[in-house]
Design a protein around this motif. Structure first.
Motif, mmCIF file in Angstrom:
data_model
loop_
_atom_site.group_PDB
_atom_site.id
_atom_site.type_symbol
_atom_site.label_atom_id
_atom_site.label_comp_id
_atom_site.label_asym_id
_atom_site.label_seq_id
_atom_site.Cartn_x
_atom_site.Cartn_y
_atom_site.Cartn_z
ATOM 1 N N GLU A 57 38.659 35.631 35.599
ATOM 2 C CA GLU A 57 38.470 36.868 35.020
ATOM 3 C C GLU A 57 37.273 37.628 35.387
ATOM 4 O O GLU A 57 37.449 39.286 35.623
ATOM 5 C CB GLU A 57 38.748 36.753 33.300
ATOM 6 C CG GLU A 57 40.204 36.398 33.052
ATOM 7 C CD GLU A 57 40.173 36.118 31.600
ATOM 8 O OE1 GLU A 57 39.231 36.386 30.784
ATOM 9 O OE2 GLU A 57 41.319 35.671 31.003
ATOM 10 N N GLU A 60 37.501 39.382 38.947
ATOM 11 C CA GLU A 60 38.305 40.421 38.901
ATOM 12 C C GLU A 60 37.695 41.493 38.252
ATOM 13 O O GLU A 60 37.572 42.542 38.849
ATOM 14 C CB GLU A 60 39.849 39.905 38.088
ATOM 15 C CG GLU A 60 40.546 39.044 39.049
ATOM 16 C CD GLU A 60 41.801 38.601 37.950
ATOM 17 O OE1 GLU A 60 41.935 38.915 36.940
ATOM 18 O OE2 GLU A 60 42.518 37.897 38.609
ATOM 19 N N LYS A 61 36.895 41.321 37.150
ATOM 20 C CA LYS A 61 36.218 42.485 36.597
ATOM 21 C C LYS A 61 35.193 43.128 37.479
ATOM 22 O O LYS A 61 35.119 44.079 37.616
ATOM 23 C CB LYS A 61 35.508 42.165 35.195
ATOM 24 C CG LYS A 61 36.404 41.985 34.097
ATOM 25 C CD LYS A 61 35.889 41.684 32.936
ATOM 26 C CE LYS A 61 36.741 41.268 31.724
ATOM 27 N NZ LYS A 61 36.251 40.920 30.439
ATOM 28 N N ASN A 63 35.176 42.924 40.779
ATOM 29 C CA ASN A 63 35.938 43.631 41.826
ATOM 30 C C ASN A 63 36.352 44.825 41.412
ATOM 31 O O ASN A 63 35.954 45.849 42.224
ATOM 32 C CB ASN A 63 37.128 42.756 42.549
ATOM 33 C CG ASN A 63 36.496 41.711 43.240
ATOM 34 O OD1 ASN A 63 35.632 41.591 43.606
ATOM 35 N ND2 ASN A 63 37.513 40.597 43.524
ATOM 36 N N GLN A 64 36.874 45.134 39.988
ATOM 37 C CA GLN A 64 37.302 46.410 39.789
ATOM 38 C C GLN A 64 35.923 47.240 39.615
ATOM 39 O O GLN A 64 35.946 48.532 39.937
ATOM 40 C CB GLN A 64 37.792 46.263 38.352
ATOM 41 C CG GLN A 64 38.291 47.249 37.861
ATOM 42 C CD GLN A 64 39.315 48.107 38.717
ATOM 43 O OE1 GLN A 64 40.342 47.328 39.230
ATOM 44 N NE2 GLN A 64 39.543 49.450 38.679
ATOM 45 N N ILE A 65 34.757 46.847 39.092
ATOM 46 C CA ILE A 65 33.573 47.682 38.905
ATOM 47 C C ILE A 65 33.030 47.979 40.538
ATOM 48 O O ILE A 65 32.659 49.013 40.401
ATOM 49 C CB ILE A 65 32.576 46.902 38.085
ATOM 50 C CG1 ILE A 65 32.977 46.894 36.808
ATOM 51 C CG2 ILE A 65 31.101 47.674 38.372
ATOM 52 C CD1 ILE A 65 32.092 45.718 35.734
ATOM 53 N N ARG A 66 33.341 47.027 41.317
ATOM 54 C CA ARG A 66 32.763 47.451 42.608
ATOM 55 C C ARG A 66 33.595 48.533 43.277
ATOM 56 O O ARG A 66 33.203 49.392 43.809
ATOM 57 C CB ARG A 66 32.910 46.222 43.519
ATOM 58 C CG ARG A 66 31.664 45.389 43.591
ATOM 59 C CD ARG A 66 31.777 44.140 44.511
ATOM 60 N NE ARG A 66 30.548 43.326 44.082
ATOM 61 C CZ ARG A 66 30.460 42.093 44.429
ATOM 62 N NH1 ARG A 66 31.652 41.607 45.175
ATOM 63 N NH2 ARG A 66 29.558 41.333 44.306
ATOM 64 N N LYS A 67 34.879 48.471 42.990
ATOM 65 C CA LYS A 67 35.720 49.477 43.412
ATOM 66 C C LYS A 67 35.405 51.145 42.739
ATOM 67 O O LYS A 67 35.498 51.933 43.462
ATOM 68 C CB LYS A 67 37.306 49.282 43.276
ATOM 69 C CG LYS A 67 37.849 48.311 43.985
ATOM 70 C CD LYS A 67 39.283 47.826 43.514
ATOM 71 C CE LYS A 67 39.857 46.701 44.441
ATOM 72 N NZ LYS A 67 41.183 46.118 43.890
ATOM 73 N N GLU A 68 35.456 50.822 41.441
ATOM 74 C CA GLU A 68 34.821 51.946 40.723
ATOM 75 C C GLU A 68 33.582 52.617 41.058
ATOM 76 O O GLU A 68 33.171 53.807 41.339
ATOM 77 C CB GLU A 68 34.705 51.815 39.185
ATOM 78 C CG GLU A 68 36.249 51.458 38.516
ATOM 79 C CD GLU A 68 36.274 51.067 37.112
ATOM 80 O OE1 GLU A 68 34.957 50.971 36.600
ATOM 81 O OE2 GLU A 68 37.113 50.725 36.661
ATOM 82 N N ASN A 69 32.564 51.846 41.425
ATOM 83 C CA ASN A 69 31.329 52.333 41.854
ATOM 84 C C ASN A 69 31.372 53.050 43.106
ATOM 85 O O ASN A 69 30.725 53.895 43.569
ATOM 86 C CB ASN A 69 30.354 50.853 42.155
ATOM 87 C CG ASN A 69 29.112 51.435 42.329
ATOM 88 O OD1 ASN A 69 28.473 52.469 41.997
ATOM 89 N ND2 ASN A 69 28.213 50.424 42.754
ATOM 90 N N GLU A 71 34.236 54.420 44.579
ATOM 91 C CA GLU A 71 34.696 55.689 44.198
ATOM 92 C C GLU A 71 33.603 56.642 43.758
ATOM 93 O O GLU A 71 33.825 57.993 44.096
ATOM 94 C CB GLU A 71 35.876 55.658 43.381
ATOM 95 C CG GLU A 71 36.978 54.907 43.995
ATOM 96 C CD GLU A 71 38.240 54.627 42.903
ATOM 97 O OE1 GLU A 71 38.024 54.897 41.731
ATOM 98 O OE2 GLU A 71 38.945 53.808 42.914
#
Length: 128
Positions: A57, A60-61, A63-69, A71
């Motif tokens: 978990e 995954e969090k 990775n999500q934060i990296r994607k948002e960063n 963007e």
């Protein structure tokens, strides 16, 4: 019969808690030891699974934060590039005026609209 089962279970519980072990044989103690080891193994496996699921978990969090960063980083640089382009356009227009000194610029003052000035003065005096 239920009373006998209750006493047997309660005695086993006390033995597992380390009470009243003096009357037990070596085989009984070894059986208790192996039962405790199996219980510990089971507990350690459950703990390991919980830690593994938490790690998944968290991964995954991250990775999500990296994607948002990424963007947000892209948006910031798009805004910076747009600002730089606007500044370059302004400077280019200013340079073209300066490059041609024979260009005349005519500035003219305009009088305010009489109707708008009257309305503004009426609104400023109306305090209620």
């Amino acid at each position: 019969m239920l009373s006998a089962k209750y006493h047997l279970i309660f005695d086993n519980y006390r033995r597992m808690m380390g009470e009243e072990l003096s009357g037990l044989a070596i085989k009984d103690l070894q059986g208790m030891e192996s039962q405790l080891e199996m219980s510990l193994r089971s507990i350690r496996m459950k703990k390991g699974n919980l830690i593994h699921h938490e790690n998944v978990e968290l991964y995954e969090k991250v990775n999500q934060i990296r994607k948002e960063n990424a963007e947000l980083h892209k948006k910031v640089y798009e805004i910076r590039e747009a600002d730089a382009a606007n500044r370059n356009t302004f400077l280019t227009n200013a340079l073209t005026i300066r490059e041609n000194p024979h260009t005349t610029i005519h500035l003219q003052l305009s009088q305010p609209d009489q109707h708008e000035a009257t309305e503004a003065s009426l609104q400023s005096t109306n305090l209620g």
